[in-house]
Design a protein around this motif. Structure first.
Motif, PDB file in Angstrom:
ATOM      1  N   SER A 189     -12.623   4.210  -6.658  1.00  0.00           N
ATOM      2  CA  SER A 189     -13.830   5.012  -6.910  1.00  0.00           C
ATOM      3  C   SER A 189     -14.524   5.385  -5.599  1.00  0.00           C
ATOM      4  N   ILE A 190     -14.398   4.539  -4.584  1.00  0.00           N
ATOM      5  CA  ILE A 190     -15.003   4.839  -3.279  1.00  0.00           C
ATOM      6  C   ILE A 190     -14.212   5.948  -2.584  1.00  0.00           C
ATOM      7  N   TYR A 191     -12.886   5.839  -2.638  1.00  0.00           N
ATOM      8  CA  TYR A 191     -12.071   6.906  -2.043  1.00  0.00           C
ATOM      9  C   TYR A 191     -12.266   8.229  -2.778  1.00  0.00           C
ATOM     10  N   ASP A 192     -12.346   8.163  -4.105  1.00  0.00           N
ATOM     11  CA  ASP A 192     -12.516   9.398  -4.869  1.00  0.00           C
ATOM     12  C   ASP A 192     -13.883  10.026  -4.588  1.00  0.00           C
ATOM     13  N   GLY A 193     -14.920   9.199  -4.487  1.00  0.00           N
ATOM     14  CA  GLY A 193     -16.239   9.715  -4.138  1.00  0.00           C
ATOM     15  C   GLY A 193     -16.241  10.343  -2.755  1.00  0.00           C
ATOM     16  N   SER A 194     -15.471   9.764  -1.851  1.00  0.00           N
ATOM     17  CA  SER A 194     -15.375  10.294  -0.491  1.00  0.00           C
ATOM     18  C   SER A 194     -14.739  11.683  -0.497  1.00  0.00           C
ATOM     19  N   ARG A 195     -13.685  11.851  -1.284  1.00  0.00           N
ATOM     20  CA  ARG A 195     -13.040  13.167  -1.372  1.00  0.00           C
ATOM     21  C   ARG A 195     -14.006  14.207  -1.930  1.00  0.00           C
ATOM     22  N   LEU A 196     -14.772  13.812  -2.923  1.00  0.00           N
ATOM     23  CA  LEU A 196     -15.707  14.751  -3.543  1.00  0.00           C
ATOM     24  C   LEU A 196     -16.841  15.125  -2.591  1.00  0.00           C
ATOM     25  N   SER A 197     -17.114  14.275  -1.610  1.00  0.00           N
ATOM     26  CA  SER A 197     -18.216  14.540  -0.673  1.00  0.00           C
ATOM     27  C   SER A 197     -17.861  15.586   0.374  1.00  0.00           C
ATOM     28  N   HIS A 198     -16.579  15.743   0.686  1.00  0.00           N
ATOM     29  CA  HIS A 198     -16.073  16.609   1.760  1.00  0.00           C
ATOM     30  C   HIS A 198     -16.454  16.090   3.146  1.00  0.00           C
ATOM     31  N   ALA A 199     -16.940  14.875   3.242  1.00  0.00           N
ATOM     32  CA  ALA A 199     -17.264  14.289   4.545  1.00  0.00           C
ATOM     33  C   ALA A 199     -15.987  13.825   5.240  1.00  0.00           C
ATOM     34  N   GLN A 200     -16.061  13.682   6.567  1.00  0.00           N
ATOM     35  CA  GLN A 200     -14.939  13.103   7.305  1.00  0.00           C
ATOM     36  C   GLN A 200     -14.864  11.614   6.987  1.00  0.00           C
ATOM     37  N   VAL A 201     -13.663  11.133   6.705  1.00  0.00           N
ATOM     38  CA  VAL A 201     -13.476   9.730   6.322  1.00  0.00           C
ATOM     39  C   VAL A 201     -12.742   8.979   7.425  1.00  0.00           C
ATOM     40  N   ILE A 202     -13.292   7.847   7.831  1.00  0.00           N
ATOM     41  CA  ILE A 202     -12.642   6.963   8.801  1.00  0.00           C
ATOM     42  C   ILE A 202     -12.515   5.583   8.162  1.00  0.00           C
ATOM     43  N   ARG A 203     -11.298   5.062   8.136  1.00  0.00           N
ATOM     44  CA  ARG A 203     -11.081   3.717   7.584  1.00  0.00           C
ATOM     45  C   ARG A 203     -11.135   2.696   8.710  1.00  0.00           C
ATOM     46  N   PHE A 204     -11.701   1.551   8.430  1.00  0.00           N
ATOM     47  CA  PHE A 204     -11.639   0.450   9.393  1.00  0.00           C
ATOM     48  C   PHE A 204     -10.932  -0.731   8.742  1.00  0.00           C
ATOM     49  N   ARG A 205     -10.460  -1.643   9.579  1.00  0.00           N
ATOM     50  CA  ARG A 205      -9.669  -2.769   9.058  1.00  0.00           C
ATOM     51  C   ARG A 205     -10.484  -3.603   8.081  1.00  0.00           C
ATOM     52  N   HIS A 206      -9.807  -4.068   7.040  1.00  0.00           N
ATOM     53  CA  HIS A 206     -10.468  -4.817   5.970  1.00  0.00           C
ATOM     54  C   HIS A 206     -11.257  -6.007   6.500  1.00  0.00           C
ATOM     55  N   ASN A 207     -12.536  -6.053   6.098  1.00  0.00           N
ATOM     56  CA  ASN A 207     -13.412  -7.194   6.422  1.00  0.00           C
ATOM     57  C   ASN A 207     -13.493  -7.463   7.923  1.00  0.00           C
ATOM     58  N   ASP A 208     -13.467  -6.389   8.732  1.00  0.00           N
ATOM     59  CA  ASP A 208     -13.428  -6.564  10.186  1.00  0.00           C
ATOM     60  C   ASP A 208     -14.614  -5.849  10.841  1.00  0.00           C
TER      61      ASP A 208
ATOM     62  N   VAL B  39     -19.351   1.994   3.966  1.00  0.00           N
ATOM     63  CA  VAL B  39     -19.214   1.531   2.582  1.00  0.00           C
ATOM     64  C   VAL B  39     -18.341   0.275   2.561  1.00  0.00           C
ATOM     65  N   VAL B  40     -18.900  -0.801   2.026  1.00  0.00           N
ATOM     66  CA  VAL B  40     -18.137  -2.049   1.871  1.00  0.00           C
ATOM     67  C   VAL B  40     -18.377  -2.589   0.469  1.00  0.00           C
ATOM     68  N   GLU B  41     -17.551  -3.552   0.074  1.00  0.00           N
ATOM     69  CA  GLU B  41     -17.731  -4.208  -1.222  1.00  0.00           C
ATOM     70  C   GLU B  41     -18.120  -5.672  -0.993  1.00  0.00           C
ATOM     71  N   GLY B  42     -18.938  -6.212  -1.893  1.00  0.00           N
ATOM     72  CA  GLY B  42     -19.323  -7.620  -1.771  1.00  0.00           C
ATOM     73  C   GLY B  42     -18.126  -8.528  -1.993  1.00  0.00           C
TER      74      GLY B  42
ATOM     75  N   PRO C  52       2.021  -2.564  -5.994  1.00  0.00           N
ATOM     76  CA  PRO C  52       1.885  -1.522  -4.974  1.00  0.00           C
ATOM     77  C   PRO C  52       2.071  -0.135  -5.611  1.00  0.00           C
ATOM     78  N   PRO C  53       1.411   0.899  -5.168  1.00  0.00           N
ATOM     79  CA  PRO C  53       0.605   0.968  -3.931  1.00  0.00           C
ATOM     80  C   PRO C  53      -0.862   0.606  -4.123  1.00  0.00           C
ATOM     81  N   ALA C  54      -1.212   0.049  -5.305  1.00  0.00           N
ATOM     82  CA  ALA C  54      -2.623  -0.247  -5.559  1.00  0.00           C
ATOM     83  C   ALA C  54      -3.065  -1.565  -4.947  1.00  0.00           C
ATOM     84  N   THR C  55      -2.166  -2.260  -4.253  1.00  0.00           N
ATOM     85  CA  THR C  55      -2.501  -3.575  -3.709  1.00  0.00           C
ATOM     86  C   THR C  55      -2.501  -3.558  -2.178  1.00  0.00           C
ATOM     87  N   PRO C  56      -3.285  -4.433  -1.550  1.00  0.00           N
ATOM     88  CA  PRO C  56      -3.263  -4.528  -0.082  1.00  0.00           C
ATOM     89  C   PRO C  56      -1.893  -4.982   0.404  1.00  0.00           C
TER      90      PRO C  56
END
Length: 397
Positions: free
Chosen positions: A141-160, A181-184, A358-362
């Motif tokens: 849902s976060i990735y899909d919201g990002s696509r709908l925003s048209h903003a530039q997306v940068i991923r960073f390493r998980h929990n880093d 954007v992070v998740e608890g 996979p591909p839905a898993t880390p």
């Protein structure tokens, strides 16, 4: 005529390959009837439920059910419209005020699902000139919201937080807004975010921080407000997104904030504007579940004890279980065939968990994803661990 489904030929073959040697499809399990919060009827057998997100057991709350029944009789079963046109009831406003109070924020918007809460909040907050910085293991849902925003997306390493810090450092001259954007708690693995460290990075770089507490609301923190409360950094979180479909046992989602611009989002968030609003009975049951969550902190304490019991039990078997203790306890396996066989045997022996592939898993590795509840008894958890141990021995033989 061109076959409109031809583009899914690869998916069709993958599903056939996955299920050809198994007695059932992992995508088609039917819980014929819940017998309690922790036991359901599956394939005619009483089965322990360790594959729901019903963390506090409130999907079976009698108070919530009675509130829904009374509201249906008074207000009907649906609103038939969107919030900004003809779908706002007094109950919607009441729930928003109540959630704002719970989170000690000035503003709250509720959405029809948790998925739409992320979709609607992220797509409206970030525009084409802005930058979204997403944890690599973010929910769809976060990735899909990002696509709908048209903003530039940068991923960073998980929990880093260090990796986030480096990436933000390279953006110091970028003129647009930056939203992290992070998740608890991460829904696949149960990993817990280092929220305080993320908050320090966001302050250093003048960015905004959105925390998705979907799996941590009602679970973490002294009052159940999530990982940010537990880490003592709530004031540094600009937006909190969550869902009613986990700890509260109903359906719907929310975004809370102290920033006054939040109210503008009601008029530009498409997932909020162009969908029917939550039906009144769902709002009533959510309010009742919220009352119960706050009145019974012992549920949260019991949940933590149960999470430890399951996590330690699976570790004790030598399985590759989550390093973090949270209500999501994932066992990582090496191969898809092994995971499918393991999952099938667990179900045959009366334990239902989620098979995540996979591909839905880390890291592209399959998971047996367990979720534990406050309602589970110690005996039920011990039985689940025992069955995991039996299956592990059978498959190793």
């Amino acid at each position: 005529m061109i076959d409109i489904f031809a583009k899914y030929d690869g998916l069709k073959a993958a599903i056939a390959g996955l299920t050809q040697n198994t007695p059932r499809s992992p995508f088609d399990v039917v819980i014929e009837r819940p017998l309690s919060a922790t036991v359901g009827l599956i394939e005619g057998r009483e089965t322990l439920l360790f594959g729901t997100n019903n963390y506090l057991g409130l999907s079976q709350s009698k108070a919530a059910a009675e509130a829904a029944i009374a509201t249906v009789r008074e207000e009907g079963v649906g609103t038939t419209g969107s919030r900004i046109a003809n779908g706002t009831y007094a109950l919607h406003r009441r729930l928003e005020r109540r959630l704002a109070e719970v989170f000690r924020r000035r503003h709250c918007m509720i959405f029809s699902t948790g998925y739409q809460a992320n979709l609607g909040a992220i797509s409206a907050l970030a525009g084409k000139d802005d930058i979204l910085l997403l944890d690599a293991d973010s929910h769809a849902s976060i990735y899909d919201g990002s696509r709908l925003s048209h903003a530039q997306v940068i991923r960073f390493r998980h929990n880093d937080p260090s990796d986030l810090d480096r990436r933000l450092g390279r953006l110091k001259d970028h003129p647009g807004a930056k939203l992290i954007v992070v998740e608890g708690i991460y829904s696949m693995t149960g990993n817990v975010a280092p929220m305080r460290e993320f908050a320090e990075v966001k302050k250093k770089h003048g960015a905004y921080l959105l925390a998705d507490e979907a799996h941590s609301f009602g679970v973490m923190g002294e009052h159940g407000r999530g990982v940010a409360e537990q880490d003592g950094c709530e004031e540094d979180i600009d937006f909190v997104v969550g869902t009613f479909s986990k700890s509260l046992g109903t359906v719907g989602g929310y975004c809370v904030s102290n920033l006054d611009g939040m109210e503008l989002i009601r008029l530009c968030s498409r997932p909020y504007m162009f969908t029917a609003s939550l039906p009144p009975e769902i709002i009533a049951s959510t309010l009742a579940a919220l009352d119960e969550m706050q009145a019974r902190p012992e549920l949260r304490h019991r949940l933590q004890e149960n999470a430890k019991r399951l996590n330690h039990g699976l570790h004790g078997l030598g399985l590759n279980a989550s390093p973090h203790v949270s209500p999501v306890v994932a066992v990582t396996l090496d191969a898809v065939d092994q995971a499918v066989a393991f999952w099938n045997r667990l179900l045959e022996l009366g334990v239902y968990v989620n098979l995540s592939l996979p591909p839905a898993t880390p890291d592209e590795r399959p998971l047996l994803r367990c979720s534990v509840m406050a309602a589970h008894s110690p005996q039920e958890i011990d039985r689940a661990v025992e069955v995991f141990g039996q299956v592990a021995k059978e498959l190793a033989a």
